[in-house]
Write a protein that holds these residues in place. Sequence first.
Motif, PDB file in Angstrom:
ATOM      1  N   UNK A 272      48.453  39.783  36.363  1.00  0.00           N
ATOM      2  CA  UNK A 272      48.462  40.789  37.441  1.00  0.00           C
ATOM      3  C   UNK A 272      47.632  42.010  37.049  1.00  0.00           C
ATOM      4  N   UNK A 273      47.739  42.421  35.773  1.00  0.00           N
ATOM      5  CA  UNK A 273      46.925  43.552  35.308  1.00  0.00           C
ATOM      6  C   UNK A 273      45.437  43.235  35.475  1.00  0.00           C
ATOM      7  N   UNK A 274      45.040  42.048  35.025  1.00  0.00           N
ATOM      8  CA  UNK A 274      43.610  41.702  35.059  1.00  0.00           C
ATOM      9  C   UNK A 274      43.122  41.514  36.507  1.00  0.00           C
ATOM     10  N   UNK A 275      43.918  40.813  37.320  1.00  0.00           N
ATOM     11  CA  UNK A 275      43.505  40.586  38.713  1.00  0.00           C
ATOM     12  C   UNK A 275      43.418  41.915  39.462  1.00  0.00           C
ATOM     13  N   UNK A 276      44.360  42.834  39.193  1.00  0.00           N
ATOM     14  CA  UNK A 276      44.330  44.146  39.859  1.00  0.00           C
ATOM     15  C   UNK A 276      43.121  44.951  39.381  1.00  0.00           C
ATOM     16  N   UNK A 277      42.780  44.773  38.099  1.00  0.00           N
ATOM     17  CA  UNK A 277      41.593  45.426  37.546  1.00  0.00           C
ATOM     18  C   UNK A 277      40.338  44.912  38.261  1.00  0.00           C
ATOM     19  N   UNK A 278      40.273  43.599  38.470  1.00  0.00           N
ATOM     20  CA  UNK A 278      39.095  43.012  39.119  1.00  0.00           C
ATOM     21  C   UNK A 278      38.889  43.570  40.529  1.00  0.00           C
TER      22      UNK A 278
END
Length: 351
Positions: A272-278
């Motif tokens: 979720x952190x990485x997808x939200x970052x993207x």
Amino acid sequence: MPLLARTISSPVTIEISAGAVAGLAPLLAEGRISTRGDVAIAVGPGQGESLAETIREALPKAEVFPVEGGSMDTAQTLISGLRSTFFDAVVGIGGGKTLDVAKYAASMVGLPFVAVATNLSNDGLASPVASLESHGRKGSFGVHIPIAVFVDLNLVRQSPVRHTRSGTGDVISNLNAIADWELARRERGESVDGLAVTFARTAAQALIDRQDSPDSDGYLTALAEALFLSGMAMTVAGSSRPCSGGCHEIGHAIDALYPEAGLHGEVVAVGAMFASYLRDDPLLPAVDRCLRRYGVPRLPGDLGLTPEEFKDAVVEAPSTRPDRYTILEHLDMDDDEVRKRVDAFIEAFSD
Ligand SMILES: [Zn+2]
């Protein structure tokens, strides 16, 4: 004047409190769920065993089935046991894996299911989905939701704190799943269920700004309710869509490539952190603060993964749910692009 509304299925009983399991035997004995006390008790290792004994004292005709692990084979063994004689209902006592096995088996034999959670590690508590391992991979199977849900905070508090962290990560990932669903509506015209979104988002918002200790009654109650609401979101949507987006695709890929990396909610929290970052999500700072505050993994290193290992999982992620459109499918990154984004993400969020 016509009154138009939809009818939604929900459990008949929800009991979330310290000492909640004391209400289980009376509920089963009163005759609404089981007329003669012919219940099957599927119990996982650990705290569930002594609990099963207590229930047996109240319901002498109950039969206990030990459940070890969360595989399809285990579920099939339980199904055979359930078919060997006549039962009114199945009571599952344990953590996420045990409940998924029992929920799936009860659904397959068409019996009502009572869930008794001994930890709060994921949103399978009351969801219409069971996650089971089969041939080295985890698959999701549609099932009936429980007829009753018991969460005893005294038992939950005795479970490893990692389970509570995992449950927190699973709930917070709803925000990413909703953003992915809305992206799919904009890009592909997918229909979004507003009620499911309401439940899923409310669940995440109930936790995101909390400051209380993860073992307080207040936090554990909010977490149990949030996990329950997430299950209801999936029930009204008829799929895991409101609680599972790119975050979960990454989590499933991590599970497949590095099965020991973390619990479900831990791996999807990093996803979720990485997808939200993207997607440059405005909620990302609040998500990051909440995960930090409750000690939930945020970065690949928190799961013991190198940037390269995490990159491989991200590349693999879309193939875990081929029909699901998320930020990963939207960006359609090649290996080099994923590597660059992973490095920049880690750089941005490392202390
Ligand atoms: Zn999940």
